[in-house]
Design an enzyme around this catalytic site. Structure first.
Site, PDB file in Angstrom:
ATOM      1  N   GLU A 165      11.307  -0.414   4.935  1.00 19.54           N
ATOM      2  CA  GLU A 165      10.217  -0.046   6.063  1.00 19.54           C
ATOM      3  C   GLU A 165      10.733  -0.120   7.348  1.00 19.54           C
ATOM      4  O   GLU A 165       9.842   0.226   8.229  1.00 19.54           O
ATOM      5  CB  GLU A 165       8.944  -1.262   5.723  1.00 19.54           C
ATOM      6  CG  GLU A 165       8.533  -1.250   4.306  1.00 19.54           C
ATOM      7  CD  GLU A 165       7.550  -0.069   4.215  1.00 19.54           C
ATOM      8  OE1 GLU A 165       7.326   0.804   4.857  1.00 19.54           O
ATOM      9  OE2 GLU A 165       7.185   0.195   2.842  1.00 19.54           O
ATOM     10  N   TYR A 173       0.752  -1.076  -0.049  1.00 15.97           N
ATOM     11  CA  TYR A 173       0.042   0.123  -0.116  1.00 15.97           C
ATOM     12  C   TYR A 173       1.051   1.332  -0.034  1.00 15.97           C
ATOM     13  O   TYR A 173       2.156   1.234   0.117  1.00 15.97           O
ATOM     14  CB  TYR A 173      -1.057  -0.069   1.275  1.00 15.97           C
ATOM     15  CG  TYR A 173      -0.079   0.136   2.540  1.00 15.97           C
ATOM     16  CD1 TYR A 173      -0.122   1.324   2.991  1.00 15.97           C
ATOM     17  CD2 TYR A 173       0.304  -1.062   3.064  1.00 15.97           C
ATOM     18  CE1 TYR A 173       0.875   1.242   4.345  1.00 15.97           C
ATOM     19  CE2 TYR A 173       1.064  -1.065   4.408  1.00 15.97           C
ATOM     20  CZ  TYR A 173       1.307   0.075   4.795  1.00 15.97           C
ATOM     21  OH  TYR A 173       2.116   0.244   6.014  1.00 15.97           O
ATOM     22  N   GLY A 174       0.409   2.457  -0.087  1.00 16.88           N
ATOM     23  CA  GLY A 174       1.262   3.597  -0.034  1.00 16.88           C
ATOM     24  C   GLY A 174       2.098   3.900  -1.126  1.00 16.88           C
ATOM     25  O   GLY A 174       2.015   3.420  -2.163  1.00 16.88           O
ATOM     26  N   THR A 175       3.480   4.185  -0.635  1.00 12.29           N
ATOM     27  CA  THR A 175       4.440   4.452  -1.716  1.00 12.29           C
ATOM     28  C   THR A 175       5.036   3.212  -2.531  1.00 12.29           C
ATOM     29  O   THR A 175       5.747   3.591  -3.487  1.00 12.29           O
ATOM     30  CB  THR A 175       5.470   5.196  -0.994  1.00 12.29           C
ATOM     31  OG1 THR A 175       6.256   3.930   0.007  1.00 12.29           O
ATOM     32  CG2 THR A 175       5.267   6.333  -0.102  1.00 12.29           C
ATOM     33  N   LEU A 176       4.535   2.065  -2.016  1.00 16.50           N
ATOM     34  CA  LEU A 176       4.754   0.714  -2.830  1.00 16.50           C
ATOM     35  C   LEU A 176       3.986   0.252  -3.923  1.00 16.50           C
ATOM     36  O   LEU A 176       3.929  -0.501  -4.860  1.00 16.50           O
ATOM     37  CB  LEU A 176       5.323  -0.278  -2.034  1.00 16.50           C
ATOM     38  CG  LEU A 176       6.276  -0.248  -1.194  1.00 16.50           C
ATOM     39  CD1 LEU A 176       6.351  -0.962   0.163  1.00 16.50           C
ATOM     40  CD2 LEU A 176       7.606  -0.432  -2.157  1.00 16.50           C
TER      41      LEU A 176
END
Length: 97
Positions: free
Chosen positions: A81, A15-18
């Protein structure tokens, strides 16, 4: 998932920046195989400034993507992460869409 499981292929929810098109996708997931879009139920996403975070929250859901990855990709994701101190990698049942 313990460190001994990092040598074979596995699935990872991102999710997010990936996510595809986001800033960390092409660097960290360029050799990963996209599987499907997915939803994690009973978790919420939070803005932590330069990156998002998640935590359990009844009734909420997070949309993301599932990729098939190998141990090298997992190790790089864990480094990005901060696995063990910024986040804890866990196994979850997810819904694909």
């Amino acid at each position: 998932m313990d460190k001994s499981e990092t040598t074979s292929n596995m699935k990872v929810f991102v999710y997010g920046t990936l996510l595809y098109g986001q800033r960390n996708h092409s660097h960290f997931l360029h050799n990963a195989n996209f599987c499907t879009k997915a939803i994690i139920n009973n978790y919420a996403i939070y803005d932590l400034g330069s990156y998002p975070g998640v935590k359990p929250y009844a009734g909420q859901k997070i949309k993301g993507e599932i990729y098939d990855i190998d141990g090298e990709i997992l190790a790089n994701l864990d480094m990005l992460e901060g696995e063990g101190y910024l986040y804890k990698r866990i196994k979850l049942d997810i819904n694909t869409s």
